[in-house]
Design a protein around this motif. Structure first.
Motif, PDB file in Angstrom:
ATOM      1  N   GLN A 597      28.279  39.080  86.146  1.00  0.00           N
ATOM      2  CA  GLN A 597      28.303  38.475  84.823  1.00  0.00           C
ATOM      3  C   GLN A 597      28.715  39.515  83.800  1.00  0.00           C
ATOM      4  N   LEU A 598      29.570  39.099  82.878  1.00  0.00           N
ATOM      5  CA  LEU A 598      30.115  40.002  81.876  1.00  0.00           C
ATOM      6  C   LEU A 598      29.712  39.611  80.457  1.00  0.00           C
ATOM      7  N   ILE A 599      29.534  38.321  80.213  1.00  0.00           N
ATOM      8  CA  ILE A 599      29.205  37.849  78.862  1.00  0.00           C
ATOM      9  C   ILE A 599      27.719  38.077  78.602  1.00  0.00           C
ATOM     10  N   ASP A 600      27.439  38.959  77.703  1.00  0.00           N
ATOM     11  CA  ASP A 600      26.046  39.314  77.409  1.00  0.00           C
ATOM     12  C   ASP A 600      25.336  38.157  76.712  1.00  0.00           C
ATOM     13  N   ARG A 601      24.018  38.042  76.968  1.00  0.00           N
ATOM     14  CA  ARG A 601      23.250  36.938  76.403  1.00  0.00           C
ATOM     15  C   ARG A 601      23.162  37.022  74.880  1.00  0.00           C
ATOM     16  N   SER A 602      23.464  38.209  74.346  1.00  0.00           N
ATOM     17  CA  SER A 602      23.404  38.345  72.885  1.00  0.00           C
ATOM     18  C   SER A 602      24.707  37.935  72.203  1.00  0.00           C
ATOM     19  N   TRP A 603      25.767  37.690  73.019  1.00  0.00           N
ATOM     20  CA  TRP A 603      27.052  37.315  72.423  1.00  0.00           C
ATOM     21  C   TRP A 603      27.015  35.866  71.932  1.00  0.00           C
ATOM     22  N   THR A 604      27.842  35.622  70.905  1.00  0.00           N
ATOM     23  CA  THR A 604      27.939  34.278  70.337  1.00  0.00           C
ATOM     24  C   THR A 604      29.358  33.760  70.505  1.00  0.00           C
ATOM     25  N   LEU A 605      29.474  32.561  71.092  1.00  0.00           N
ATOM     26  CA  LEU A 605      30.782  31.942  71.276  1.00  0.00           C
ATOM     27  C   LEU A 605      31.401  31.643  69.917  1.00  0.00           C
ATOM     28  N   GLY A 606      32.661  32.028  69.748  1.00  0.00           N
ATOM     29  CA  GLY A 606      33.342  31.837  68.487  1.00  0.00           C
ATOM     30  C   GLY A 606      33.256  33.042  67.585  1.00  0.00           C
ATOM     31  N   VAL A 607      32.345  33.962  67.922  1.00  0.00           N
ATOM     32  CA  VAL A 607      32.206  35.188  67.130  1.00  0.00           C
ATOM     33  C   VAL A 607      32.588  36.404  67.978  1.00  0.00           C
ATOM     34  N   ASP A 608      31.861  36.594  69.063  1.00  0.00           N
ATOM     35  CA  ASP A 608      32.129  37.743  69.938  1.00  0.00           C
ATOM     36  C   ASP A 608      33.209  37.433  70.973  1.00  0.00           C
ATOM     37  N   TYR A 609      33.337  36.200  71.313  1.00  0.00           N
ATOM     38  CA  TYR A 609      34.359  35.804  72.288  1.00  0.00           C
ATOM     39  C   TYR A 609      34.739  34.358  72.013  1.00  0.00           C
ATOM     40  N   SER A 610      35.931  33.989  72.472  1.00  0.00           N
ATOM     41  CA  SER A 610      36.420  32.639  72.185  1.00  0.00           C
ATOM     42  C   SER A 610      37.047  32.036  73.429  1.00  0.00           C
ATOM     43  N   MET A 611      37.003  30.729  73.523  1.00  0.00           N
ATOM     44  CA  MET A 611      37.577  30.004  74.651  1.00  0.00           C
ATOM     45  C   MET A 611      39.057  29.756  74.378  1.00  0.00           C
ATOM     46  N   VAL A 612      39.923  30.165  75.297  1.00  0.00           N
ATOM     47  CA  VAL A 612      41.364  30.031  75.080  1.00  0.00           C
ATOM     48  C   VAL A 612      41.975  28.919  75.919  1.00  0.00           C
ATOM     49  N   GLU A 613      41.224  28.319  76.826  1.00  0.00           N
ATOM     50  CA  GLU A 613      41.682  27.172  77.612  1.00  0.00           C
ATOM     51  C   GLU A 613      40.558  26.151  77.669  1.00  0.00           C
ATOM     52  N   SER A 614      40.905  24.924  77.719  1.00  0.00           N
ATOM     53  CA  SER A 614      39.889  23.886  77.913  1.00  0.00           C
ATOM     54  C   SER A 614      39.279  24.041  79.296  1.00  0.00           C
ATOM     55  N   PRO A 615      37.994  23.782  79.444  1.00  0.00           N
ATOM     56  CA  PRO A 615      37.354  23.915  80.758  1.00  0.00           C
ATOM     57  C   PRO A 615      38.018  23.001  81.787  1.00  0.00           C
ATOM     58  N   LEU A 616      38.096  23.491  83.024  1.00  0.00           N
ATOM     59  CA  LEU A 616      38.706  22.734  84.109  1.00  0.00           C
ATOM     60  C   LEU A 616      37.661  22.522  85.199  1.00  0.00           C
ATOM     61  N   THR A 617      37.308  21.275  85.447  1.00  0.00           N
ATOM     62  CA  THR A 617      36.334  20.964  86.492  1.00  0.00           C
ATOM     63  C   THR A 617      37.029  20.950  87.851  1.00  0.00           C
ATOM     64  N   CYS A 618      36.474  21.684  88.802  1.00  0.00           N
ATOM     65  CA  CYS A 618      37.083  21.834  90.133  1.00  0.00           C
ATOM     66  C   CYS A 618      36.089  21.360  91.180  1.00  0.00           C
ATOM     67  N   ARG A 619      36.528  20.473  92.054  1.00  0.00           N
ATOM     68  CA  ARG A 619      35.660  19.903  93.068  1.00  0.00           C
ATOM     69  C   ARG A 619      35.764  20.675  94.377  1.00  0.00           C
ATOM     70  N   GLU A 620      34.753  20.523  95.180  1.00  0.00           N
ATOM     71  CA  GLU A 620      34.734  21.195  96.488  1.00  0.00           C
ATOM     72  C   GLU A 620      35.961  20.788  97.306  1.00  0.00           C
ATOM     73  N   GLY A 621      36.626  21.792  97.911  1.00  0.00           N
ATOM     74  CA  GLY A 621      37.799  21.550  98.732  1.00  0.00           C
ATOM     75  C   GLY A 621      39.108  21.640  97.991  1.00  0.00           C
ATOM     76  N   GLU A 622      39.065  21.758  96.653  1.00  0.00           N
ATOM     77  CA  GLU A 622      40.296  21.834  95.889  1.00  0.00           C
ATOM     78  C   GLU A 622      40.860  23.255  95.878  1.00  0.00           C
ATOM     79  N   SER A 623      42.184  23.341  95.761  1.00  0.00           N
ATOM     80  CA  SER A 623      42.895  24.605  95.567  1.00  0.00           C
ATOM     81  C   SER A 623      43.540  24.567  94.196  1.00  0.00           C
ATOM     82  N   ILE A 624      43.358  25.599  93.423  1.00  0.00           N
ATOM     83  CA  ILE A 624      43.858  25.624  92.052  1.00  0.00           C
ATOM     84  C   ILE A 624      44.772  26.828  91.877  1.00  0.00           C
TER      85      ILE A 624
END
Length: 719
Positions: A597-624
């Protein structure tokens, strides 16, 4: 640089006394050797009992050099001093020579030795060695060296032809036997003393210097596979007169036609190994391959061979045929195998590359197993070459590979697979040079030039020249495979008459996919310290994260991962802070955990780090497979987390320490097998990271593309 020459042992199937009588006919001049213009005896001394005769001569030789060089040097001829010691008691002739002309500028030393064959006293052996050291020659040192070496090598083999010519002349004169020398007290009464002493004058060449003489042990383990029988009067098979020397007939029979200087390089390198290498001495044909790979440059070939021998010892490659057993997955889905031989007797290996699920094989077996399998193929190929040498009665040191590309498409150019192929090529090129005699590529599709562009820079130029490529059905009929493989041996799937038992390949089931922990074999020393694919375990509340540092904006982050167990959500973040990795591994009876794990529990999303892609749900057996074009430099974090939980927004995120305590329980976990790479924007073409795997006939893909206003990215999902 001092140039050296060492001959193999050449055998005359005549007694020593007959050879000496033929040798005497070469003097005072020899029309069969045009450069030898004549000789003058300077001294001639015979021992009291007549057993030893020492003759010293001055020999006049012409020089085949440009007229300008002769004019600058001021000479038309050169003179050599030759000292010949003939010992009738030991039945040996030692010939030593050195140059008299330009002795202060050029040093030429030459030594020859005629002696009785150690296994057959009615045969005679001959050895020769020489050295050339040009100190200075009016600025033409390189030119003089080339001229001298060319003229010297041109006359080496002619010497044996001359002896055989005069032997035939003696027999035509009715001389078929000359009595051996015996001491006076052992001679019969009233005998003619001249009948027991034949005192030929002896011309010059050389005897090996003890410091440079080469010792080649044909009875060593490195040559145990070949029986070398002793010479007998009616023997027709080549042998070696001494256990530590190479015989010229043996070289011709088992190694092929070599020039005198090529023979010398082989002998000298073999001797150097015996003197300096502490491990197993390789076979002569193996040494010869390294010399050929370096165009018989002795130092370069020696360095390459020594590195290979160290590699073989370190990874116990000599025992791979005894220790390596292909897995059932490899046997069923690796579409390659041995299939008879080509028209020249080379072992024939067939590879149906277009039918292979290269991606599935890498993920199921790992690069380590694939490399070991390729090494076992090369070791088996060398073994088959030796067998075919004995079967066909001629030297066979390489094999032919027939590659069928029917079915090859962009899926085979999938980037991690190409990287694995290049790593394997690098190992094979470094340790099995000159083992490929010819590569026949048939049914090459339009995508083949792309593969060739990627692979060819890593293949040696000599090897590339052995490639023959046929597109479509051009391999059929005259000018095609039948020029290299007999019709009755061409495989049935290529229109031939022979049933081929090579596996047909096919898609590797994902149930075979394994993590590196699953693939780890404690009985094998790892050939590669790192692997292309990494595996991770994802727990509820404890995602797995990796950090990628981007130096230049517009770089491309590419990924390829498989969900082996459970469902996960894949995220990409850009961080303004440098994370401190937290990784824990269990000990004792607890299962091994690869979770970071790299994201520290004290970090705040949108302040210390930001999401650059929409989350992608991946099911068992899939190749991405996918890519993300970065907008800013800095730290990017790729995250896999178990589904059904709150996003990674800071304090609510569980830490690895919290999760490890529950590992002994029934907490389900996810397994991910992943590969990532960063490409410069100019190296990235569309979706080359996935290489259009949706076009593969091995799987049906659905495409999901996500993007943000900050960057561009895409992923391909294969179920």
């Amino acid at each position: 640089m001092v140039q050296k020459y060492q001959s193999p042992v050449r055998a005359y199937k005549y007694p020593f006394e007959m050879v000496m009588a033929a040798y005497e006919k070469r003097f005072p001049t020899c029309p069969l050797i045009p450069v030898f213009l004549g000789s003058e005896v300077l001294s001639d001394v015979t021992s009291d009992d007549g057993s030893v005769r020492i003759i010293e001569r001055s020999c006049k030789l012409s020089v085949d050099a440009p007229r300008l060089l002769k004019k600058i040097a001021g000479v038309e001829y050169v003179y050599f001093i030759q000292k010949n010691t003939l010992n009738w008691r030991d039945r040996s002739l030692l010939i030593e020579a050195h140059n008299e002309t330009f002795a202060n500028r050029i040093i030429v030393l030459e030594t020859c030795c005629y002696r009785v064959h150690p296994d057959n006293e009615d045969w005679t052996c001959f050895e020769q060695c020489a050295s050339l050291d040009i100190k200075s020659f009016f600025g033409f040192e390189s030119t003089v060296e080339k001229i001298a070496m060319k003229q010297y090598t041109a006359n080496i083999k002619r010497g044996k032809e001359v002896i055989e010519y005069y032997l035939n002349e003696l027999m035509q004169e009715g001389i078929t036997e000359i009595p051996r020398w015996v001491p006076a007290e052992q001679r019969p009464l009233n005998s003619d003393p001249s009948s027991f002493t034949s005192t030929p004058s002896c011309s010059a060449l050389t005897r090996p210097n003890p410091r440079t003489q080469l010792h080649l042990d044909l009875s060593s383990p490195g040559n145990s596979s070949r029986d070398v029988t002793s010479f007998s009067a009616d023997s027709s098979e080549p042998s070696t007169p001494d256990a530590d020397k190479l015989d010229a007939d043996y070289i011709e029979r088992y190694l092929g036609q070599l020039t005198p200087m090529q023979e010398s390089c082989l002998i000298r390198l073999r001797a150097w190994l015996q003197e300096n290498h502490k491990g197993k001495i390789p076979k002569d044909e193996h040494i010869l391959r390294f010399l050929r790979a370096r165009d018989f440059h002795l130092e370069k070939a020696r360095d390459m061979l020594c590195q290979s021998l160290t590699w073989r010892k370190q990874f116990q490659v000599d025992y791979i045929l005894e220790t390596w057993t292909p897995s059932s997955c490899l046997v069923e889905y690796y579409a390659g195998g041995w299939h008879h031989h080509d028209r020249e007797g080379r072992p024939l290996y067939i590879l149906r590359l277009g039918q292979m699920d290269t991606k599935g094989l890498v993920k199921a077996l790992g690069e380590e197993a694939l490399l070991r399998h390729v090494l076992s193929i090369n070791e088996e190929g060398q073994k088959r070459c030796e067998e075919n040498t004995n079967i066909f009665g001629r030297p066979i040191s390489s094999w032919t590979c027939l590659v069928d590309l029917e079915g090859l498409n962009m899926r085979h150019l999938w980037r991690p697979g190409v990287k694995t192929l290049l790593r394997i090529i690098e190992v094979v090129e470094a340790n099995y040079p000159e083992t490929l005699g010819r590569l026949l590529i048939v049914q090459a599709p339009r995508v083949f030039p792309v593969l060739w562009t990627l692979v060819s820079p890593f293949i040696n130029e000599n090897t590339r020249q052995k490639f023959l490529v046929y597109s479509g059905n051009n391999y059929q009929g005259p000018g095609g495979l039948v020029d290299y493989i007999d019709q009755e041996i061409i495989p049935d799937f290529l229109g031939g008459d022979c049933l081929c038992h090579v596996s047909e390949g096919g898609q590797v089931p994902k149930s075979y996919y394994q993590t590196e922990e699953d693939l780890d074999n404690p009985d094998h020393i790892r050939l590669w310290a790192d692997t292309i694919y990494q595996s991770a375990q994802v727990f509820k509340g404890a995602p797995h994260e990796i950090m990628i540092e981007i130096v230049e904006g517009s770089s491309v982050i590419t990924w390829d991962f498989d969900i082996l167990k459970g469902d996960v959500v894949f995220n990409i973040f850009h961080s303004k802070r440098t994370p401190q990795p937290v990784k824990r591994e269990t000990s004792g009876s607890a299962p091994v955990v690869n979770n970071m794990q790299l994201i520290d529990r004290s970090w705040t999303l949108g302040v210390d780090y930001s999401m650059v892609e929409s989350p992608l749900t991946c099911r068992e057996g899939e190749s991405i497979q996918g890519s993300h074009i970065t907008r800013w430099p800095g730290i990017y974090i790729l995250q896999w987390k178990a589904t059904g939980h709150a996003p990674s927004s800071g304090p609510s995120l569980s830490r690895v320490d919290d999760v490890l305590a529950s590992l002994q329980g029934s907490t389900p976990r996810c397994k991910v097998l992943y590969y990532t790479e960063v490409l410069a924007s100019h190296d990235f073409r569309g979706s080359m990271s996935s290489l259009e795997s949706c076009h593969s006939r091995f799987s049906q893909l659905s495409v999901g593309t996500t993007s943000s206003n900050q960057s561009q990215g895409s992923s391909l999902i294969s179920r």
